[in-house]
Design a protein around this motif. Structure first.
Motif, PDB file in Angstrom:
ATOM      1  N   LEU A  54      21.865  20.679  18.673  1.00 31.17           N
ATOM      2  CA  LEU A  54      21.137  21.353  19.752  1.00 31.17           C
ATOM      3  C   LEU A  54      19.971  20.514  20.267  1.00 31.17           C
ATOM      4  O   LEU A  54      19.536  20.680  21.413  1.00 31.17           O
ATOM      5  N   LEU A  55      19.460  19.622  19.422  1.00 34.97           N
ATOM      6  CA  LEU A  55      18.287  18.835  19.782  1.00 34.97           C
ATOM      7  C   LEU A  55      18.619  17.382  20.080  1.00 34.97           C
ATOM      8  O   LEU A  55      17.725  16.573  20.339  1.00 34.97           O
ATOM      9  N   GLY A  56      19.899  17.011  20.035  1.00 36.10           N
ATOM     10  CA  GLY A  56      20.280  15.627  20.285  1.00 36.10           C
ATOM     11  C   GLY A  56      19.988  14.699  19.124  1.00 36.10           C
ATOM     12  O   GLY A  56      19.898  13.479  19.307  1.00 36.10           O
ATOM     13  N   ASN A  57      19.858  15.260  17.908  1.00 37.67           N
ATOM     14  CA  ASN A  57      19.595  14.451  16.720  1.00 37.67           C
ATOM     15  C   ASN A  57      20.898  13.989  16.073  1.00 37.67           C
ATOM     16  O   ASN A  57      21.975  14.530  16.343  1.00 37.67           O
ATOM     17  N   ARG A  58      20.761  13.047  15.163  1.00 41.60           N
ATOM     18  CA  ARG A  58      21.856  12.800  14.229  1.00 41.60           C
ATOM     19  C   ARG A  58      22.114  14.097  13.460  1.00 41.60           C
ATOM     20  O   ARG A  58      21.180  14.833  13.131  1.00 41.60           O
ATOM     21  N   GLU A  59      23.387  14.357  13.120  1.00 44.62           N
ATOM     22  CA  GLU A  59      23.704  15.608  12.438  1.00 44.62           C
ATOM     23  C   GLU A  59      23.017  15.735  11.088  1.00 44.62           C
ATOM     24  O   GLU A  59      22.742  16.837  10.628  1.00 44.62           O
ATOM     25  N   GLY A  60      22.722  14.604  10.461  1.00 45.91           N
ATOM     26  CA  GLY A  60      22.106  14.653   9.144  1.00 45.91           C
ATOM     27  C   GLY A  60      20.607  14.526   9.141  1.00 45.91           C
ATOM     28  O   GLY A  60      20.001  14.337   8.079  1.00 45.91           O
ATOM     29  N   VAL A  74      17.223  29.867   6.535  1.00 45.75           N
ATOM     30  CA  VAL A  74      16.983  29.499   7.930  1.00 45.75           C
ATOM     31  C   VAL A  74      16.729  27.999   7.982  1.00 45.75           C
ATOM     32  O   VAL A  74      16.111  27.427   7.080  1.00 45.75           O
ATOM     33  N   TYR A  75      17.172  27.360   9.064  1.00 45.79           N
ATOM     34  CA  TYR A  75      16.934  25.929   9.252  1.00 45.79           C
ATOM     35  C   TYR A  75      16.120  25.710  10.512  1.00 45.79           C
ATOM     36  O   TYR A  75      16.529  26.104  11.605  1.00 45.79           O
ATOM     37  N   LEU A  76      14.949  25.115  10.336  1.00 44.88           N
ATOM     38  CA  LEU A  76      14.060  24.759  11.447  1.00 44.88           C
ATOM     39  C   LEU A  76      14.133  23.250  11.636  1.00 44.88           C
ATOM     40  O   LEU A  76      13.722  22.478  10.769  1.00 44.88           O
ATOM     41  N   ALA A  77      14.673  22.844  12.786  1.00 48.08           N
ATOM     42  CA  ALA A  77      14.785  21.430  13.114  1.00 48.08           C
ATOM     43  C   ALA A  77      13.916  21.124  14.328  1.00 48.08           C
ATOM     44  O   ALA A  77      13.671  21.996  15.163  1.00 48.08           O
ATOM     45  N   VAL A  78      13.444  19.892  14.408  1.00 46.85           N
ATOM     46  CA  VAL A  78      12.707  19.425  15.575  1.00 46.85           C
ATOM     47  C   VAL A  78      13.427  18.202  16.137  1.00 46.85           C
ATOM     48  O   VAL A  78      14.170  17.511  15.430  1.00 46.85           O
ATOM     49  N   ARG A  79      13.220  17.964  17.414  1.00 51.51           N
ATOM     50  CA  ARG A  79      13.836  16.770  18.021  1.00 51.51           C
ATOM     51  C   ARG A  79      13.279  15.527  17.341  1.00 51.51           C
ATOM     52  O   ARG A  79      12.053  15.343  17.247  1.00 51.51           O
ATOM     53  N   VAL A 105      19.287  10.852  19.002  1.00 51.57           N
ATOM     54  CA  VAL A 105      20.253   9.845  19.442  1.00 51.57           C
ATOM     55  C   VAL A 105      20.915  10.216  20.764  1.00 51.57           C
ATOM     56  O   VAL A 105      21.703   9.446  21.302  1.00 51.57           O
ATOM     57  N   ALA A 106      20.605  11.413  21.285  1.00 48.64           N
ATOM     58  CA  ALA A 106      21.251  11.871  22.519  1.00 48.64           C
ATOM     59  C   ALA A 106      20.312  12.836  23.223  1.00 48.64           C
ATOM     60  O   ALA A 106      19.365  13.360  22.619  1.00 48.64           O
ATOM     61  N   PRO A 107      20.546  13.095  24.516  1.00 52.06           N
ATOM     62  CA  PRO A 107      19.732  14.086  25.217  1.00 52.06           C
ATOM     63  C   PRO A 107      19.956  15.485  24.637  1.00 52.06           C
ATOM     64  O   PRO A 107      20.979  15.762  24.008  1.00 52.06           O
ATOM     65  N   ILE A 108      19.004  16.354  24.867  1.00 51.60           N
ATOM     66  CA  ILE A 108      19.184  17.752  24.481  1.00 51.60           C
ATOM     67  C   ILE A 108      20.249  18.358  25.391  1.00 51.60           C
ATOM     68  O   ILE A 108      20.181  18.216  26.618  1.00 51.60           O
ATOM     69  N   PRO A 109      21.266  19.018  24.816  1.00 54.72           N
ATOM     70  CA  PRO A 109      22.316  19.592  25.664  1.00 54.72           C
ATOM     71  C   PRO A 109      21.747  20.573  26.677  1.00 54.72           C
ATOM     72  O   PRO A 109      20.787  21.303  26.403  1.00 54.72           O
TER      73      PRO A 109
END
Length: 534
Positions: free
Chosen positions: A292-298, A360-365, A403-407
């Protein structure tokens, strides 16, 4: 040639049973010499070798064929001699005199026999760097303590069954302690983290004076005295440290909730060192948050158990929340999960207590940063590796893993986790023949309940006892996440990502890899029905 019996261990591993420890070491060496792509871990134990695979690269059928070929080529008589590791030891353990009485020897005779023996590392497990040593010069079978100690200091050298071993860190333990070494047995920052690896030769060198035990490598502070590595260089004890220093662009934890840890996809491949895979329990939720944030999956995110986290960024960020279901408040207004949201500098994000699911998982770009241990930023609660659990005031830097734009739009449908009743697929375990036919029926016909004993290490289930045909315990053998161990009480326990890499309870079945994410969201009281994997 080594005679090998290949046993199932779920849908991504096999357990290879052989006749003796010499055959274990020979097969382990041959497998290492003929390594195949897709092999994740090779874990020797007392009478078995566990082989974990990535089924996307290597099928179970091909893994079995590879193991059988290696067994046919292995030669216990042709084991390659390894460099000898010498450990200084003072025979000052609190159980030395009592152990000597049990063996009909004096304390001095026990020390002399122990120091004169030529030891070999059979396997590792229990804790990172904890090696089980055996010797043909040591004929004694020493029973464990009837009541294990709640605290065994680092550096303590003990006896149990036919093994000796030294504790790399402070842990509970039931071995009989006969001495102390100051060797750094596990250093996660070293090129070879474990001082004692399977197949290594070990000799104990007696010193006359008591040895100051090494600092626990899991506690911050100065390092111990130099260790007897072949390239000795004292290293500071560096873990677990917050590794979350003041960063002007970071995110500050105001309240961590019940439990908040930094998690990525873990550190598979280190089980032979006694290190579990660890990482996010709900890997699907972590991957989705990062996509969702354009990050690497890991990329590393915060895993919050049952909610309650509050955090504030120092600079503008983007965030996404996935996994368990609860209110998410940004600067007092409610926002949706499974979406990327702008997070303004100084705005408080509140991940409220969850009503469905458990994590819950909180991720940031860009992902969160933190100290990398064996290739991962994951917090391992059992082994004490990685950053410690988050506390109020911690500041997490941003790693820059975008690694990618935010969808532009959402990438997947979402909804509240189904945590009232779960259907979980099981694949065969290696010790199904230890249990009666009625136990197998009970396993699949019972509606089990998750007990209050549930954490990142494992989940104990409430329900009827599973009846065994074979009593007692096994010699320690390799374990995998999802293994359903059955102790003598008959109450099954499912091992999870932080679980031990070896164990002595028989495994009746193994949760499939895909179903492990479901268990990540099981809370106490959740009902579980097992079904055969298709």
């Amino acid at each position: 040639m080594v005679r090998a019996r290949v046993l199932p261990m779920g849908d991504s591993a096999i357990l290879v049973e052989v006749d003796s420890l010499d055959h274990v070491l020979a097969l382990h060496a041959q497998l290492g010499a003929s390594l195949r792509n897709g092999v994740v871990d090779i874990v020797p134990a007392a009478r078995t070798v566990l082989v974990r695979i990535d089924p996307r690269e290597l099928s179970l059928a091909d893994a079995r064929a590879w193991v059988q070929t290696a067994a046919a080529q292995a030669s216990p008589e042709a084991r390659v001699a390894s460099d000898e590791v010498v450990l200084d030891i003072a025979y000052d353990g609190p159980d030395l005199a009592e152990t000597a009485d049990m063996l009909g020897l004096s304390a001095a005779e026990v020390a002399d026999r122990h120091a004169s023996a030529r030891w070999t590392v059979a396997f590792t497990g229990f804790a990172p760097g904890f090696a089980y040593l055996v010797s043909p010069d040591w004929p004694f079978d020493v029973p464990r303590l009837a009541s294990p100690r709640t605290r065994v200091p680092p550096g303590a050298v003990g006896l149990a069954a036919g093994f000796t071993g030294a504790y790399p860190r402070e842990t509970p333990g039931g071995w009989r302690l006969i001495g102390t070494t100051r060797a750094r047995l596990f250093d996660p920052d070293a090129a070879s983290p474990a001082l004692l690896v399977p197949g290594a030769s070990v000799r104990f060198r007696r010193v006359p004076d008591p040895i100051r035990a090494p600092a626990d490598p899991m506690e911050p502070g100065p390092g111990p005295e130099p260790e007897p590595r072949r390239q000795p260089k004292p290293q500071p004890a560096t873990e677990p440290q917050p590794a979350l220093g003041p960063d002007p662009s970071g995110v500050r934890i105001v309240e961590p909730g019940l439990l908040a840890t930094l998690q990525d996809l873990g550190r598979p491949g280190a089980a032979s060192l006694g290190v579990s895979s660890s990482g996010a329990l709900d890997r699907s939720a972590l991957r989705t948050a990062n996509r969702l944030l354009g990050n690497r999956e890991g990329a590393a995110a915060i895993e919050v158990t049952m909610g309650g986290l509050r955090a504030i960024p120092a600079t503008d960020q983007w965030f996404a929340v996935t996994g368990a279901w609860g209110r998410i408040l940004l600067a007092g207004r409610e926002v949706d999960p499974y979406e990327a949201h702008r997070w303004g500098a100084g705005e408080e994000l509140h991940v409220d207590w969850v009503s469905h699911g458990a994590r819950v998982y909180l991720a940031v770009r860009g992902g969160f940063d933190g100290r990398v241990v064996l290739g991962s930023r994951a917090t391992d609660r059992l082994a004490g590796l990685g950053p410690v659990a988050l506390t109020a005031g911690d500041v997490l830097p941003i790693a820059g893993d975008a690694v990618a734009p935010i969808p532009v739009a959402g990438i997947a449908p979402w909804g509240a986790p189904h945590d009232d009743e779960l259907e979980v697929d099981l694949a065969p375990g290696p010790r199904g023949d230890w249990f009666t036919a009625s136990a197998h029926r009970t396993l699949f016909e019972t509606l089990w309940t998750v007990s209050n004993d549930a954490d990142r290490i494992g989940v104990r289930l409430d329900g009827p006892a599973l009846e065994r045909m074979a009593p007692g315990e096994l010699p320690s053998e390799g374990m995998v996440p999802g293994a359903i161990q059955v102790p003598p009480t008959g109450r099954p326990t499912i091992l999870l990502a932080d679980g031990p890499v070896t164990g002595g309870y028989p495994v009746i079945a193994v949760v499939t890899d895909a179903a492990l994410d479901l268990l990540a969201q099981a809370r106490p009281g959740t009902r579980i029905r097992f079904r055969h994997a298709r």
